[in-house]
Motif scaffolding. Structure first.
Motif, PDB file in Angstrom:
ATOM      1  N   ILE A 263       0.846  -1.202   0.000  1.00 40.81           N
ATOM      2  CA  ILE A 263       0.000   0.000   0.000  1.00 40.81           C
ATOM      3  C   ILE A 263       0.882   1.252   0.000  1.00 40.81           C
ATOM      4  O   ILE A 263       0.633   2.213  -0.736  1.00 40.81           O
ATOM      5  CB  ILE A 263      -0.920  -0.001   1.242  1.00 40.81           C
ATOM      6  CG1 ILE A 263      -1.896  -1.176   1.178  1.00 40.81           C
ATOM      7  CG2 ILE A 263      -1.671   1.321   1.373  1.00 40.81           C
ATOM      8  CD1 ILE A 263      -2.646  -1.414   2.475  1.00 40.81           C
ATOM      9  N   VAL A 264       1.923   1.227   0.825  1.00 41.91           N
ATOM     10  CA  VAL A 264       2.848   2.364   0.902  1.00 41.91           C
ATOM     11  C   VAL A 264       3.624   2.506  -0.398  1.00 41.91           C
ATOM     12  O   VAL A 264       3.762   3.608  -0.947  1.00 41.91           O
ATOM     13  CB  VAL A 264       3.811   2.184   2.095  1.00 41.91           C
ATOM     14  CG1 VAL A 264       4.920   3.232   2.061  1.00 41.91           C
ATOM     15  CG2 VAL A 264       3.048   2.262   3.410  1.00 41.91           C
ATOM     16  N   LEU A 268       3.582   5.752  -2.959  1.00 40.02           N
ATOM     17  CA  LEU A 268       4.811   6.477  -3.278  1.00 40.02           C
ATOM     18  C   LEU A 268       5.083   6.477  -4.782  1.00 40.02           C
ATOM     19  O   LEU A 268       5.468   7.493  -5.351  1.00 40.02           O
ATOM     20  CB  LEU A 268       5.996   5.838  -2.551  1.00 40.02           C
ATOM     21  CG  LEU A 268       6.262   6.269  -1.111  1.00 40.02           C
ATOM     22  CD1 LEU A 268       7.467   5.525  -0.569  1.00 40.02           C
ATOM     23  CD2 LEU A 268       6.477   7.774  -0.998  1.00 40.02           C
ATOM     24  N   ALA A 269       4.876   5.316  -5.421  1.00 39.21           N
ATOM     25  CA  ALA A 269       5.133   5.222  -6.857  1.00 39.21           C
ATOM     26  C   ALA A 269       4.246   6.185  -7.642  1.00 39.21           C
ATOM     27  O   ALA A 269       4.661   6.722  -8.684  1.00 39.21           O
ATOM     28  CB  ALA A 269       4.910   3.793  -7.327  1.00 39.21           C
ATOM     29  N   ALA A 270       3.049   6.430  -7.140  1.00 40.44           N
ATOM     30  CA  ALA A 270       2.111   7.311  -7.834  1.00 40.44           C
ATOM     31  C   ALA A 270       2.315   8.787  -7.490  1.00 40.44           C
ATOM     32  O   ALA A 270       1.816   9.663  -8.208  1.00 40.44           O
ATOM     33  CB  ALA A 270       0.676   6.902  -7.505  1.00 40.44           C
ATOM     34  N   ASN A 271       3.050   9.056  -6.400  1.00 40.63           N
ATOM     35  CA  ASN A 271       3.118  10.429  -5.919  1.00 40.63           C
ATOM     36  C   ASN A 271       4.544  10.956  -5.728  1.00 40.63           C
ATOM     37  O   ASN A 271       4.717  12.047  -5.178  1.00 40.63           O
ATOM     38  CB  ASN A 271       2.365  10.543  -4.586  1.00 40.63           C
ATOM     39  CG  ASN A 271       0.876  10.338  -4.739  1.00 40.63           C
ATOM     40  OD1 ASN A 271       0.150  11.271  -5.078  1.00 40.63           O
ATOM     41  ND2 ASN A 271       0.418   9.105  -4.512  1.00 40.63           N
ATOM     42  N   TRP A 272       5.549  10.194  -6.174  1.00 42.23           N
ATOM     43  CA  TRP A 272       6.933  10.602  -5.961  1.00 42.23           C
ATOM     44  C   TRP A 272       7.799  10.044  -7.074  1.00 42.23           C
ATOM     45  O   TRP A 272       7.709   8.859  -7.426  1.00 42.23           O
ATOM     46  CB  TRP A 272       7.401  10.091  -4.591  1.00 42.23           C
ATOM     47  CG  TRP A 272       8.792  10.457  -4.210  1.00 42.23           C
ATOM     48  CD1 TRP A 272       9.398  11.676  -4.301  1.00 42.23           C
ATOM     49  CD2 TRP A 272       9.780   9.577  -3.646  1.00 42.23           C
ATOM     50  NE1 TRP A 272      10.682  11.620  -3.832  1.00 42.23           N
ATOM     51  CE2 TRP A 272      10.943  10.345  -3.414  1.00 42.23           C
ATOM     52  CE3 TRP A 272       9.777   8.228  -3.293  1.00 42.23           C
ATOM     53  CZ2 TRP A 272      12.093   9.797  -2.879  1.00 42.23           C
ATOM     54  CZ3 TRP A 272      10.921   7.680  -2.753  1.00 42.23           C
ATOM     55  CH2 TRP A 272      12.071   8.457  -2.535  1.00 42.23           C
ATOM     56  N   ASP A 273       8.652  10.901  -7.635  1.00 47.64           N
ATOM     57  CA  ASP A 273       9.525  10.472  -8.732  1.00 47.64           C
ATOM     58  C   ASP A 273      10.869   9.951  -8.238  1.00 47.64           C
ATOM     59  O   ASP A 273      11.781   9.721  -9.034  1.00 47.64           O
ATOM     60  CB  ASP A 273       9.731  11.610  -9.720  1.00 47.64           C
ATOM     61  CG  ASP A 273      10.376  12.843  -9.072  1.00 47.64           C
ATOM     62  OD1 ASP A 273      10.763  12.774  -7.883  1.00 47.64           O
ATOM     63  OD2 ASP A 273      10.487  13.878  -9.756  1.00 47.64           O
ATOM     64  N   GLN A 274      10.999   9.740  -6.915  1.00 52.29           N
ATOM     65  CA  GLN A 274      12.215   9.241  -6.273  1.00 52.29           C
ATOM     66  C   GLN A 274      13.391  10.206  -6.425  1.00 52.29           C
ATOM     67  O   GLN A 274      14.548   9.804  -6.344  1.00 52.29           O
ATOM     68  CB  GLN A 274      12.576   7.838  -6.784  1.00 52.29           C
ATOM     69  CG  GLN A 274      11.512   6.805  -6.463  1.00 52.29           C
ATOM     70  CD  GLN A 274      11.976   5.382  -6.653  1.00 52.29           C
ATOM     71  OE1 GLN A 274      13.101   5.033  -6.322  1.00 52.29           O
ATOM     72  NE2 GLN A 274      11.099   4.543  -7.182  1.00 52.29           N
ATOM     73  N   VAL A 275      13.074  11.489  -6.616  1.00 52.03           N
ATOM     74  CA  VAL A 275      14.080  12.540  -6.617  1.00 52.03           C
ATOM     75  C   VAL A 275      13.840  13.402  -5.384  1.00 52.03           C
ATOM     76  O   VAL A 275      12.724  13.859  -5.141  1.00 52.03           O
ATOM     77  CB  VAL A 275      13.998  13.409  -7.884  1.00 52.03           C
ATOM     78  CG1 VAL A 275      14.991  14.574  -7.807  1.00 52.03           C
ATOM     79  CG2 VAL A 275      14.256  12.565  -9.125  1.00 52.03           C
ATOM     80  N   GLY A 276      14.890  13.599  -4.587  1.00 52.40           N
ATOM     81  CA  GLY A 276      14.739  14.374  -3.370  1.00 52.40           C
ATOM     82  C   GLY A 276      14.071  13.551  -2.276  1.00 52.40           C
ATOM     83  O   GLY A 276      13.819  12.348  -2.443  1.00 52.40           O
ATOM     84  N   PRO A 277      13.780  14.169  -1.142  1.00 52.71           N
ATOM     85  CA  PRO A 277      13.179  13.437  -0.027  1.00 52.71           C
ATOM     86  C   PRO A 277      11.759  12.989  -0.360  1.00 52.71           C
ATOM     87  O   PRO A 277      11.037  13.672  -1.089  1.00 52.71           O
ATOM     88  CB  PRO A 277      13.178  14.465   1.115  1.00 52.71           C
ATOM     89  CG  PRO A 277      13.239  15.794   0.431  1.00 52.71           C
ATOM     90  CD  PRO A 277      14.033  15.584  -0.818  1.00 52.71           C
ATOM     91  N   PRO A 278      11.331  11.842   0.156  1.00 51.15           N
ATOM     92  CA  PRO A 278       9.978  11.357  -0.125  1.00 51.15           C
ATOM     93  C   PRO A 278       8.931  12.209   0.578  1.00 51.15           C
ATOM     94  O   PRO A 278       9.203  12.824   1.610  1.00 51.15           O
ATOM     95  CB  PRO A 278       9.997   9.933   0.439  1.00 51.15           C
ATOM     96  CG  PRO A 278      11.065   9.946   1.477  1.00 51.15           C
ATOM     97  CD  PRO A 278      12.097  10.916   1.005  1.00 51.15           C
ATOM     98  N   PRO A 279       7.713  12.239   0.037  1.00 52.59           N
ATOM     99  CA  PRO A 279       6.648  13.017   0.673  1.00 52.59           C
ATOM    100  C   PRO A 279       6.143  12.338   1.945  1.00 52.59           C
ATOM    101  O   PRO A 279       6.365  11.147   2.164  1.00 52.59           O
ATOM    102  CB  PRO A 279       5.548  13.051  -0.394  1.00 52.59           C
ATOM    103  CG  PRO A 279       5.782  11.813  -1.212  1.00 52.59           C
ATOM    104  CD  PRO A 279       7.272  11.609  -1.215  1.00 52.59           C
TER     105      PRO A 279
END
Length: 302
Positions: A263-264, A268-279
């Motif tokens: 679920i997490v 994350l995959a839908a809301n973060w491009d893995q650049v910079g700190p995670p939301p």
């Protein structure tokens, strides 16, 4: 788990009187008895599971309330189910410092082992990174598989796909059985492979009888300095080290009804491009993940 003498990793977690903090990983904190001499093998290790959650090599905010206690309870239960194989839990705590009451439910007192530098991954179903590799090569970690498989399909038989445990800060690396032999020798490599497949098949049958599919998992082993036996260590068959699915949902065609932190990962995959700190994780994602962890423990152990 060998002797260690200085703290590293994230900031030290809980305080345990009588125990000295020596290490914090992404989700767990490690202690040795206060009287452990520098560079000496400790009489025992206190492993405290936190509520921290990690994904894509990042520790996320906020944590999952109750996660440490839920996963520790699941590990303890599985160690008991698989007790014919030696494990690192220490039965008698005589002579050791007491564990603080507030940490007891999320702690394990364990033997310090000479750990093998291998993560012993067993896959019974095609999913995750295995599915991605299969699409490119019709194989997983060099093991050829039949044509025409789909994401989530059950494999003809479980496969053993070990990984090299990289030093802190580096990524683990999938390796062949032959590379495992180079690292630890033929006898131990063969023993780890056989033990891992045996444990997976036993655990999968136990889970299946409770309406849960154990799609894949990873085991870690060490050698006991006191007995010389290969010993099951670390956490075992938890939602953080395994991929669990709801069998009824799977049979009806839904192959994403997982009991782990997928679920997490999905959020994350839908809301973060893995650049910079995670939301920061939304409260709804935190609550759903906590509920799934709790449901798995209830389904398996009730």
């Amino acid at each position: 788990m060998v002797s260690v003498s200085s703290a590293s990793g994230p900031a030290a977690g809980p305080v345990a009187p009588g125990w000295r903090h020596v290490y914090s990983g992404k989700v767990r904190d490690l202690f040795v008895p206060d009287d452990t001499a520098p560079d000496a093998r400790p009489a025992a290790l206190l492993v405290v599971a936190s509520d921290r959650v990690s994904a894509f090599d990042h520790v996320l905010e906020p944590g999952i309330p109750g996660k440490g206690e839920l996963l520790t309870g699941l590990s303890r239960w599985w160690f008991h189910q698989l007790r014919t194989v030696p494990n690192h839990l220490i039965a008698s705590r005589d002579g050791l410092p007491p564990v603080p009451e507030e940490l007891e439910a999320r702690s394990m007192v364990v033997e310090s082992l000479e750990m093998f530098p291998v993560e012993c991954v067993v896959r019974g179903y095609l999913s995750g990174s295995g599915w991605k590799e299969y699409q490119a090569s019709q194989s997983v970690c060099g093991i050829e598989l039949p044509a025409g498989l789909h994401d989530g399909d059950r494999l003809p038989q479980p496969i053993y796909t070990p990984a090299y445990k990289a030093p802190l800060g580096e990524h683990d690396e999938n390796i062949s059985f032959e590379r495992t032999v180079e690292l630890i020798g033929l006898a131990d490599a063969t023993a780890l492979q056989e033990l891992s497949l045996e444990l997976y098949e036993r655990a999968a049958a136990i889970a299946e009888a409770r309406g849960v599919i154990l799609a894949d998992t990873k085991f870690e082993f060490g050698r006991s300095p006191s007995t010389g036996a290969i010993t099951l260590a670390d956490e075992v068959l938890t939602s953080d080290s395994s991929r669990y699915w709801d069998a009824a949902a799977y049979d009806s065609g839904e192959r994403t009804a997982s009991f782990d932190k997928q679920i997490v990962r999905n959020w994350l995959a839908a809301n973060w491009d893995q650049v910079g700190p995670p939301p920061t994780l939304p409260q709804e994602i935190v609550e759903r993940t906590s509920a799934r962890y709790a449901e798995l423990l209830e389904r398996l152990t009730a």
